[in-house]
Design a protein around this motif. Structure first.
Motif, PDB file in Angstrom:
ATOM      1  N   ALA A  44       0.827  -1.204   0.000  1.00 41.82           N
ATOM      2  CA  ALA A  44       0.000   0.000   0.000  1.00 41.82           C
ATOM      3  C   ALA A  44       0.865   1.261   0.000  1.00 41.82           C
ATOM      4  O   ALA A  44       0.493   2.284  -0.596  1.00 41.82           O
ATOM      5  CB  ALA A  44      -0.937   0.008   1.198  1.00 41.82           C
ATOM      6  N   ASN A  45       2.027   1.208   0.643  1.00 43.22           N
ATOM      7  CA  ASN A  45       2.926   2.356   0.632  1.00 43.22           C
ATOM      8  C   ASN A  45       3.482   2.610  -0.760  1.00 43.22           C
ATOM      9  O   ASN A  45       3.551   3.755  -1.225  1.00 43.22           O
ATOM     10  CB  ASN A  45       4.062   2.127   1.630  1.00 43.22           C
ATOM     11  CG  ASN A  45       5.003   3.316   1.713  1.00 43.22           C
ATOM     12  OD1 ASN A  45       6.134   3.247   1.241  1.00 43.22           O
ATOM     13  ND2 ASN A  45       4.557   4.398   2.320  1.00 43.22           N
ATOM     14  N   TRP A  46       3.863   1.535  -1.466  1.00 46.72           N
ATOM     15  CA  TRP A  46       4.309   1.675  -2.848  1.00 46.72           C
ATOM     16  C   TRP A  46       3.187   2.234  -3.725  1.00 46.72           C
ATOM     17  O   TRP A  46       3.424   3.074  -4.597  1.00 46.72           O
ATOM     18  CB  TRP A  46       4.763   0.320  -3.397  1.00 46.72           C
ATOM     19  CG  TRP A  46       6.169  -0.044  -3.063  1.00 46.72           C
ATOM     20  CD1 TRP A  46       6.611  -0.797  -2.011  1.00 46.72           C
ATOM     21  CD2 TRP A  46       7.350   0.314  -3.804  1.00 46.72           C
ATOM     22  NE1 TRP A  46       7.979  -0.930  -2.049  1.00 46.72           N
ATOM     23  CE2 TRP A  46       8.451  -0.265  -3.134  1.00 46.72           C
ATOM     24  CE3 TRP A  46       7.567   1.046  -4.965  1.00 46.72           C
ATOM     25  CZ2 TRP A  46       9.766  -0.110  -3.598  1.00 46.72           C
ATOM     26  CZ3 TRP A  46       8.876   1.199  -5.426  1.00 46.72           C
ATOM     27  CH2 TRP A  46       9.942   0.619  -4.733  1.00 46.72           C
ATOM     28  N   VAL A  47       1.967   1.776  -3.500  1.00 47.16           N
ATOM     29  CA  VAL A  47       0.829   2.267  -4.281  1.00 47.16           C
ATOM     30  C   VAL A  47       0.617   3.757  -4.025  1.00 47.16           C
ATOM     31  O   VAL A  47       0.408   4.537  -4.971  1.00 47.16           O
ATOM     32  CB  VAL A  47      -0.444   1.471  -3.946  1.00 47.16           C
ATOM     33  CG1 VAL A  47      -1.691   2.136  -4.556  1.00 47.16           C
ATOM     34  CG2 VAL A  47      -0.326   0.038  -4.447  1.00 47.16           C
ATOM     35  N   ALA A  48       0.678   4.185  -2.769  1.00 46.71           N
ATOM     36  CA  ALA A  48       0.483   5.597  -2.453  1.00 46.71           C
ATOM     37  C   ALA A  48       1.549   6.468  -3.116  1.00 46.71           C
ATOM     38  O   ALA A  48       1.247   7.517  -3.700  1.00 46.71           O
ATOM     39  CB  ALA A  48       0.502   5.795  -0.939  1.00 46.71           C
ATOM     40  N   LYS A  49       2.803   6.042  -3.023  1.00 43.37           N
ATOM     41  CA  LYS A  49       3.882   6.806  -3.648  1.00 43.37           C
ATOM     42  C   LYS A  49       3.704   6.883  -5.165  1.00 43.37           C
ATOM     43  O   LYS A  49       3.910   7.941  -5.786  1.00 43.37           O
ATOM     44  CB  LYS A  49       5.232   6.171  -3.304  1.00 43.37           C
ATOM     45  CG  LYS A  49       5.703   6.401  -1.871  1.00 43.37           C
ATOM     46  CD  LYS A  49       7.024   5.710  -1.618  1.00 43.37           C
ATOM     47  CE  LYS A  49       7.587   6.024  -0.241  1.00 43.37           C
ATOM     48  NZ  LYS A  49       7.997   7.452  -0.100  1.00 43.37           N
ATOM     49  N   THR A  50       3.317   5.755  -5.767  1.00 40.27           N
ATOM     50  CA  THR A  50       3.138   5.723  -7.216  1.00 40.27           C
ATOM     51  C   THR A  50       1.948   6.566  -7.638  1.00 40.27           C
ATOM     52  O   THR A  50       1.998   7.262  -8.660  1.00 40.27           O
ATOM     53  CB  THR A  50       2.982   4.267  -7.683  1.00 40.27           C
ATOM     54  OG1 THR A  50       4.118   3.510  -7.255  1.00 40.27           O
ATOM     55  CG2 THR A  50       2.862   4.175  -9.194  1.00 40.27           C
ATOM     56  N   ALA A  51       0.873   6.523  -6.862  1.00 42.18           N
ATOM     57  CA  ALA A  51      -0.292   7.350  -7.170  1.00 42.18           C
ATOM     58  C   ALA A  51       0.056   8.831  -7.064  1.00 42.18           C
ATOM     59  O   ALA A  51      -0.399   9.654  -7.879  1.00 42.18           O
ATOM     60  CB  ALA A  51      -1.443   6.996  -6.234  1.00 42.18           C
ATOM     61  N   ASN A  52       0.860   9.205  -6.080  1.00 37.74           N
ATOM     62  CA  ASN A  52       1.294  10.600  -5.966  1.00 37.74           C
ATOM     63  C   ASN A  52       2.155  11.019  -7.154  1.00 37.74           C
ATOM     64  O   ASN A  52       2.033  12.144  -7.659  1.00 37.74           O
ATOM     65  CB  ASN A  52       2.067  10.805  -4.657  1.00 37.74           C
ATOM     66  CG  ASN A  52       1.145  10.982  -3.465  1.00 37.74           C
ATOM     67  OD1 ASN A  52       0.178  11.727  -3.526  1.00 37.74           O
ATOM     68  ND2 ASN A  52       1.428  10.287  -2.378  1.00 37.74           N
ATOM     69  N   LEU A  53       3.036  10.124  -7.611  1.00 39.70           N
ATOM     70  CA  LEU A  53       3.828  10.397  -8.807  1.00 39.70           C
ATOM     71  C   LEU A  53       2.922  10.570 -10.021  1.00 39.70           C
ATOM     72  O   LEU A  53       3.091  11.520 -10.807  1.00 39.70           O
ATOM     73  CB  LEU A  53       4.802   9.235  -9.044  1.00 39.70           C
ATOM     74  CG  LEU A  53       5.595   9.247 -10.350  1.00 39.70           C
ATOM     75  CD1 LEU A  53       6.576  10.404 -10.378  1.00 39.70           C
ATOM     76  CD2 LEU A  53       6.337   7.917 -10.537  1.00 39.70           C
ATOM     77  N   LEU A  54       1.961   9.683 -10.162  1.00 38.75           N
ATOM     78  CA  LEU A  54       1.062   9.698 -11.316  1.00 38.75           C
ATOM     79  C   LEU A  54       0.202  10.953 -11.333  1.00 38.75           C
ATOM     80  O   LEU A  54       0.079  11.632 -12.362  1.00 38.75           O
ATOM     81  CB  LEU A  54       0.188   8.438 -11.275  1.00 38.75           C
ATOM     82  CG  LEU A  54      -0.784   8.174 -12.411  1.00 38.75           C
ATOM     83  CD1 LEU A  54      -0.080   8.111 -13.751  1.00 38.75           C
ATOM     84  CD2 LEU A  54      -1.540   6.868 -12.143  1.00 38.75           C
ATOM     85  N   GLN A  55      -0.363  11.302 -10.201  1.00 39.77           N
ATOM     86  CA  GLN A  55      -1.262  12.451 -10.122  1.00 39.77           C
ATOM     87  C   GLN A  55      -0.502  13.775 -10.097  1.00 39.77           C
ATOM     88  O   GLN A  55      -0.892  14.739 -10.777  1.00 39.77           O
ATOM     89  CB  GLN A  55      -2.133  12.340  -8.866  1.00 39.77           C
ATOM     90  CG  GLN A  55      -3.050  13.526  -8.629  1.00 39.77           C
ATOM     91  CD  GLN A  55      -3.932  13.319  -7.414  1.00 39.77           C
ATOM     92  OE1 GLN A  55      -5.094  12.973  -7.533  1.00 39.77           O
ATOM     93  NE2 GLN A  55      -3.381  13.523  -6.229  1.00 39.77           N
ATOM     94  N   GLY A  56       0.573  13.820  -9.316  1.00 36.40           N
ATOM     95  CA  GLY A  56       1.297  15.065  -9.121  1.00 36.40           C
ATOM     96  C   GLY A  56       2.300  15.359 -10.215  1.00 36.40           C
ATOM     97  O   GLY A  56       2.112  16.277 -11.037  1.00 36.40           O
ATOM     98  N   ASP A  57       3.348  14.574 -10.293  1.00 36.65           N
ATOM     99  CA  ASP A  57       4.428  14.848 -11.238  1.00 36.65           C
ATOM    100  C   ASP A  57       4.019  14.609 -12.687  1.00 36.65           C
ATOM    101  O   ASP A  57       4.472  15.323 -13.592  1.00 36.65           O
ATOM    102  CB  ASP A  57       5.647  13.987 -10.915  1.00 36.65           C
ATOM    103  CG  ASP A  57       6.298  14.358  -9.603  1.00 36.65           C
ATOM    104  OD1 ASP A  57       5.672  15.097  -8.809  1.00 36.65           O
ATOM    105  OD2 ASP A  57       7.428  13.912  -9.344  1.00 36.65           O
ATOM    106  N   LEU A  58       3.197  13.601 -12.939  1.00 38.87           N
ATOM    107  CA  LEU A  58       2.825  13.260 -14.308  1.00 38.87           C
ATOM    108  C   LEU A  58       1.527  13.919 -14.751  1.00 38.87           C
ATOM    109  O   LEU A  58       1.164  13.841 -15.922  1.00 38.87           O
ATOM    110  CB  LEU A  58       2.726  11.732 -14.461  1.00 38.87           C
ATOM    111  CG  LEU A  58       3.990  10.950 -14.090  1.00 38.87           C
ATOM    112  CD1 LEU A  58       3.759   9.453 -14.261  1.00 38.87           C
ATOM    113  CD2 LEU A  58       5.187  11.402 -14.923  1.00 38.87           C
TER     114      LEU A  58
END
Length: 247
Positions: A44-58
């Motif tokens: 779940a921590n990996w998912v949260a970090k990846t979702a933040n990358l996807l939504q924020g940076d990308l």
């Protein structure tokens, strides 16, 4: 699973609330000898970090399409749940030329260059290692994701009735993913399914991710299982306490 679970991301949140320490994904790559075990909390921590990358940076949001050019791998599972968390469509093996974002492993980088939007490259090396040199035109997932936040909140609520997944040429809403996985049963609560199936079909995703998630089980995900003997696989079934095998 709770009655309010309508998307795959909801299933993960419920699993985290119920038992964060239990294993969720155990990954083997029989070409490299890699073994990785992720608890619900770690996954779940990996998912949260990846979702933040996807939504924020990308800059991805509901309705956008992410072409997922990745094999059955623990990081692929993370990306699929991250897409569900943001509300974007995860198009498994989909045409990067019509995608807003492409996520590519090392073997599909040339095809991924057709994407006119953001491009993310995954080295798929043991321990989540980065590329020795970042491929031109891509960001390296292993470089970008560690600094992302450990908690994720979508900018817009995710609608379970909107498209969420495309696999094998068929489109599913988030609610349909949950409903179909539930109808197919997965494994019993606490059970462990060993899967060597690819992620480019519904069957592979159901057996290797959504079924165990919806039923409170876990998955032993095997990449390149043909490179080890039947005896080695039998020992793995025993040592991992596997209850169902699908190779």
């Amino acid at each position: 699973m709770n009655a309010i679970d309508r998307t795959p991301a909801d299933l993960l949140r419920s699993a985290l609330a119920a038992d964060p320490g239990r294993p969720l994904v155990t990954f083997y790559d029989d070409a490299t000898g890699e073994r990785v075990e992720l608890s619900v909390a770690t996954f779940a921590n990996w998912v949260a970090k990846t979702a933040n990358l996807l939504q924020g940076d990308l800059g991805a949001g509901p309705g956008d399409r992410v072409s997922v050019l990745l094999p059955a791998h623990w990081q692929t599972a993370v990306w699929l749940l991250a897409c569900s968390s943001v509300g974007v469509v995860a198009d498994v093996g989909g045409d990067p030329g019509v995608a807003d974002v492409v996520v590519s492993g090392p073997e599909s980088l040339e095809a991924a260059r057709a994407c006119g939007g953001e491009r993310v490259a995954l080295a798929l090396r043991p321990l989540g290692g980065r590329f020795p040199q970042t491929p031109d035109g891509f960001v390296d997932y292993a470089v970008e994701v560690p600094g992302q936040g450990d908690r994720f909140v979508p900018f817009s609520p995710v609608d379970p009735g909107e498209p969420a997944l495309v696999v094998g040429g068929r489109e599913f809403t988030g609610a349909e993913v949950v409903e179909r996985a539930l109808a197919e049963g997965g494994v019993e609560a606490g059970g462990r399914v060993l899967s060597g199936l690819p992620y480019d079909t519904w069957e592979g995703l159901s057996v290797g991710l959504f079924g165990p998630l919806v039923s409170g089980g876990s998955v032993v995900l095997c990449r390149n299982p043909g490179q080890v003997s039947e005896e080695s696989l039998a020992k793995r079934v025993e040592s991992e306490r596997v209850t169902v095998s699908r190779l």
